[in-house]
Design a protein around this motif. Sequence first.
Motif, PDB file in Angstrom:
ATOM      1  N   TYR A  28      -4.771   0.167   1.717  1.00  0.00           N
ATOM      2  CA  TYR A  28      -3.903  -0.518   0.745  1.00  0.00           C
ATOM      3  C   TYR A  28      -4.426  -1.922   0.457  1.00  0.00           C
ATOM      4  O   TYR A  28      -3.731  -2.721  -0.176  1.00  0.00           O
ATOM      5  N   ARG A  70      -2.332  -6.138   1.191  1.00  0.00           N
ATOM      6  CA  ARG A  70      -1.111  -6.516   0.488  1.00  0.00           C
ATOM      7  C   ARG A  70       0.026  -6.878   1.452  1.00  0.00           C
ATOM      8  O   ARG A  70       0.836  -7.739   1.182  1.00  0.00           O
ATOM      9  N   ASP A 120       9.557  -1.258   6.546  1.00  0.00           N
ATOM     10  CA  ASP A 120       9.468  -0.250   5.478  1.00  0.00           C
ATOM     11  C   ASP A 120      10.818   0.155   4.898  1.00  0.00           C
ATOM     12  O   ASP A 120      11.020   1.312   4.503  1.00  0.00           O
ATOM     13  N   MET A 151       4.741  -2.349  -0.457  1.00  0.00           N
ATOM     14  CA  MET A 151       3.331  -2.509  -0.086  1.00  0.00           C
ATOM     15  C   MET A 151       3.022  -3.990   0.111  1.00  0.00           C
ATOM     16  O   MET A 151       2.151  -4.360   0.887  1.00  0.00           O
ATOM     17  N   SER A 152       3.732  -4.818  -0.649  1.00  0.00           N
ATOM     18  CA  SER A 152       3.586  -6.273  -0.553  1.00  0.00           C
ATOM     19  C   SER A 152       4.914  -6.864  -0.987  1.00  0.00           C
ATOM     20  O   SER A 152       5.874  -6.131  -1.213  1.00  0.00           O
ATOM     21  N   ALA A 159       5.893   1.111  -3.305  1.00  0.00           N
ATOM     22  CA  ALA A 159       5.276   2.442  -3.296  1.00  0.00           C
ATOM     23  C   ALA A 159       6.346   3.514  -3.072  1.00  0.00           C
ATOM     24  O   ALA A 159       7.425   3.233  -2.526  1.00  0.00           O
ATOM     25  N   HIS A 168       3.537   2.361  -7.329  1.00  0.00           N
ATOM     26  CA  HIS A 168       2.512   3.199  -6.714  1.00  0.00           C
ATOM     27  C   HIS A 168       3.122   4.521  -6.227  1.00  0.00           C
ATOM     28  O   HIS A 168       3.342   4.711  -5.038  1.00  0.00           O
TER      29      HIS A 168
END
Length: 323
Positions: free
Chosen positions: A99, A102, A231, A263-264, A269, A301
Amino acid sequence: MSEHSHHDHDHDHDHDHDHGHQHGGHGHHHAPKSFGRAFAVGVTLNLGFVIAEVVFGFWGDSLALIADAGHNLSDVLGLLMAWGASHLARRLPSARFTYGLRGASILSALGNAIFLLLVTGAIVWESVLRLLHPEPVSAPIMIVVAAIGVLINTATALMFMAGRKNDLNLRAAFLHMAGDAALSLGVVLTGVLILFTGWLWLESAVSIVISAFIVLFTWGLLRESVGLALDAVPPGIEGTAVRQWLLEQPGVTAVHDLHIWAMSTTETALTAHLVMPDGAPGDPYLHQLAEALEARFQIHHPTLQVETGAVGHACALALDDRV
């Protein structure tokens, strides 16, 4: 996941990942890139202020000024952390970090939130000690130095104001600087009051009150950055709404193994298995879904796996409690 699922995933990932990059990769070209100058100016101003405080602290034999220089050095470190993370977030993916880097922006936001709470805790501790044992202070010097601090911290905070809404890393930098501007303003006001009243305890009392407000504002930043690091579905995206929308798409009879994560601090995503009894509808359909997910939910994403739900080949991840 069964061998069958792995194969499907890899196949669909190929034609969807490329598209996802095409349509969803725009996020990291926005906020972080345009704030390099703001970080450079902020670091330079604050570092100059720290050096000036140390010089005048030793010259005027002021322990308070030297202590404040140590506190303002934390601003420089906080800004450097956020700046480094925004730079790392633009690194291209590699064989090991698929990835890119990020996620550094999430770690920076989390680190800055913890850092800010620790620094504020140290200020409260110092303030309580001074409250118990008041020391003579030079009010005019206190007012002048704190006033410069207000100007520098406010100017730096304003540079990050535009990006704070869409990027948690920039919000962390903004809160750090805004919090310090508030502390410095408190010191200016108490310095003026001390000149007229001679009440030395005022400085400590005001510092404790302002610190309480900083902790209150930082708590939300800490909670959000911990969520992203674990997450969690990013704020502003409703997971159940995304699932319902996917279920409403033509040909989709079930959705499982749905995951939405950051992801950042600027990109999101998604992975999901779509059960479509009539089989994979082809690239245009998946591309259309990817575009809609970005436009509707700011998911940049997406990786979508299509399954037919054939008897005897049920997906091992179909159950909600399986990850």
